[in-house]
Write an enzyme that holds these catalytic residues in place. Structure first.
Site, PDB file in Angstrom:
ATOM      1  N   HIS A 139      18.396 -44.035 -15.372  1.00  0.00           N
ATOM      2  CA  HIS A 139      17.744 -43.134 -16.319  1.00  0.00           C
ATOM      3  C   HIS A 139      16.596 -42.441 -15.608  1.00  0.00           C
ATOM      4  O   HIS A 139      15.684 -43.089 -15.088  1.00  0.00           O
ATOM      5  CB  HIS A 139      17.224 -43.927 -17.520  1.00  0.00           C
ATOM      6  CG  HIS A 139      16.499 -43.093 -18.524  1.00  0.00           C
ATOM      7  ND1 HIS A 139      17.115 -42.093 -19.242  1.00  0.00           N
ATOM      8  CD2 HIS A 139      15.199 -43.092 -18.920  1.00  0.00           C
ATOM      9  CE1 HIS A 139      16.238 -41.530 -20.046  1.00  0.00           C
ATOM     10  NE2 HIS A 139      15.064 -42.116 -19.867  1.00  0.00           N
ATOM     11  N   LYS A 160       9.492 -36.640 -18.698  1.00  0.00           N
ATOM     12  CA  LYS A 160      10.246 -36.397 -17.456  1.00  0.00           C
ATOM     13  C   LYS A 160      10.941 -35.031 -17.486  1.00  0.00           C
ATOM     14  O   LYS A 160      10.845 -34.259 -16.531  1.00  0.00           O
ATOM     15  CB  LYS A 160      11.287 -37.510 -17.251  1.00  0.00           C
ATOM     16  CG  LYS A 160      10.693 -38.902 -17.110  1.00  0.00           C
ATOM     17  CD  LYS A 160      11.758 -39.939 -16.816  1.00  0.00           C
ATOM     18  CE  LYS A 160      12.773 -40.073 -17.947  1.00  0.00           C
ATOM     19  NZ  LYS A 160      12.173 -40.555 -19.204  1.00  0.00           N
ATOM     20  N   ASP A 178      18.298 -36.946 -17.246  1.00  0.00           N
ATOM     21  CA  ASP A 178      18.594 -38.063 -18.143  1.00  0.00           C
ATOM     22  C   ASP A 178      19.420 -39.165 -17.479  1.00  0.00           C
ATOM     23  O   ASP A 178      19.033 -40.320 -17.470  1.00  0.00           O
ATOM     24  CB  ASP A 178      19.298 -37.572 -19.418  1.00  0.00           C
ATOM     25  CG  ASP A 178      19.363 -38.661 -20.469  1.00  0.00           C
ATOM     26  OD1 ASP A 178      18.310 -39.270 -20.745  1.00  0.00           O
ATOM     27  OD2 ASP A 178      20.455 -38.917 -20.999  1.00  0.00           O
ATOM     28  N   ARG A 244      -6.394 -44.754  -5.922  1.00  0.00           N
ATOM     29  CA  ARG A 244      -7.226 -43.545  -5.881  1.00  0.00           C
ATOM     30  C   ARG A 244      -7.359 -42.977  -4.470  1.00  0.00           C
ATOM     31  O   ARG A 244      -7.870 -41.866  -4.299  1.00  0.00           O
ATOM     32  CB  ARG A 244      -8.622 -43.849  -6.439  1.00  0.00           C
ATOM     33  CG  ARG A 244      -8.628 -44.250  -7.901  1.00  0.00           C
ATOM     34  CD  ARG A 244      -9.982 -44.800  -8.310  1.00  0.00           C
ATOM     35  NE  ARG A 244     -11.039 -43.810  -8.158  1.00  0.00           N
ATOM     36  CZ  ARG A 244     -11.509 -43.044  -9.144  1.00  0.00           C
ATOM     37  NH1 ARG A 244     -10.994 -43.164 -10.356  1.00  0.00           N
ATOM     38  NH2 ARG A 244     -12.475 -42.173  -8.936  1.00  0.00           N
TER      39      ARG A 244
END
Length: 312
Positions: A139, A160, A178, A244
């Protein structure tokens, strides 16, 4: 899961000439390995890879021409087993009539090609490896960004498809939405593609299904792409620590391969398409030998060391 392939598929893909046994074209091919049955022509059958496509070149045909017809027929009959998918002759060489007779009796197709043996063997092997490669469905959304296959994953509704649409508008190409079919062509290569029924389609909540090729043109889509990096989208968790600096490289496993992974937290105000686009560019830069995070860390350490020496 692996896709099945028949002798008929091989014949049509490589435009091979059918010599005999048309009814045997539905025989399955179970391995991408080929056999050059030279030793078998001498009578050595202690190890005979009967489940492989049997490829005859100039060497095998020339050797068989020096045999007595009865012995030649005997050898060819020994090669014709229930598991033998097909015989393929290269260089448009004349097919021995004994081979045709034995193959007809066993209902095994005999095919012929104009190509030289080495080149033909490469084409057959590459085609069979691609068709017989193990396949899984994941997926996600697969997009070609600056030549890199970026697999975007995440829970349903995280954004997405909307991100993929924005990437297409920015000039990148959609591969699958998908449901991404991933096949492992070799130990280092994962190829992603879309199921035929949803190829070029994109589902946008509130808008519905759109055809990307119709809306944006043929340059906005492609049928398959090697997967290089995974970008995982997840809802922002204030209690979770996110990278970060960029020194740590996550990995995710697909089949038995470790694929680089970047986790991108999602919250209002973040432009995901730009972030993913820059992530792809930065990944390419790292592969070219430049890592901004490592360079920053090195410069920082040098500065700290310089200040320490000044204080001393």
């Amino acid at each position: 899961m692996t896709k099945s392939v028949t002798v008929k598929d091989l014949k049509e893909r490589l435009n091979l000439e059918l010599i005999c046994s048309e009814t045997g074209l539905e025989r399955p091919i179970l391995t991408s390995d080929l056999s050059r049955p030279g030793l078998e022509l001498t009578g050595f059958f202690s190890y005979y890879p009967e489940d492989r496509v049997q490829l005859f070149g100039m060497t095998e045909i020339s050797f068989s021409e020096g045999m007595e017809p009865e012995e030649r027929l005997k050898r060819y009959k020994q090669m014709c087993t229930k598991r033998t998918p097909a015989f393929v002759i290269s260089r448009n060489l004349e097919v021995p009539k004994e081979l045709v007779a034995a193959a007809k009796e066993a209902d095994i197709p005999v095919l012929r090609s104009r190509l030289k043996t080495t080149r033909l063997s490469v084409y057959i092997t590459n085609y069979l490896e691609s068709r017989l490669a193990p396949v899984i469905s994941m997926h996600g959304v697969l997009v070609d960004i600056y030549g890199l296959g970026v697999l975007i994953t995440g829970s349903s509704g995280v954004g997405k498809s909307e991100t993929a649409l924005e990437l297409v508008k920015r000039g990148h190409r959609l591969v699958a939405d998908d449901n991404v079919e991933i096949r492992q062509e070799d130990e280092l290569t994962l190829i992603g593609s879309s199921p035929a029924i949803i190829e070029h389609l994109l589902e946008i909540r509130g808008l519905g299904i759109i055809n990307v090729m119709t809306l944006f043109g043929a340059g906005a889509v492609r049928s398959s792409k090697k997967i290089t990096i995974v970008v995982h989208l997840e809802n922002w968790d204030p209690d979770k620590h996110y990278d970060r600096v960029g020194l740590d490289q996550e990995k995710t496993k697909i089949f038995d391969m470790d694929i680089p992974k970047i986790t991108v937290p999602v919250r209002p105000g973040r432009n995901l398409s730009v972030i993913i686009e820059v992530a792809a560019m930065n990944f390419r830069l790292k592969n070219m030998g430049y890592n901004a995070a490592e360079q920053f860390t090195q410069d920082l350490n040098n500065l700290i060391g310089h200040n320490s020496s000044m204080n001393d």
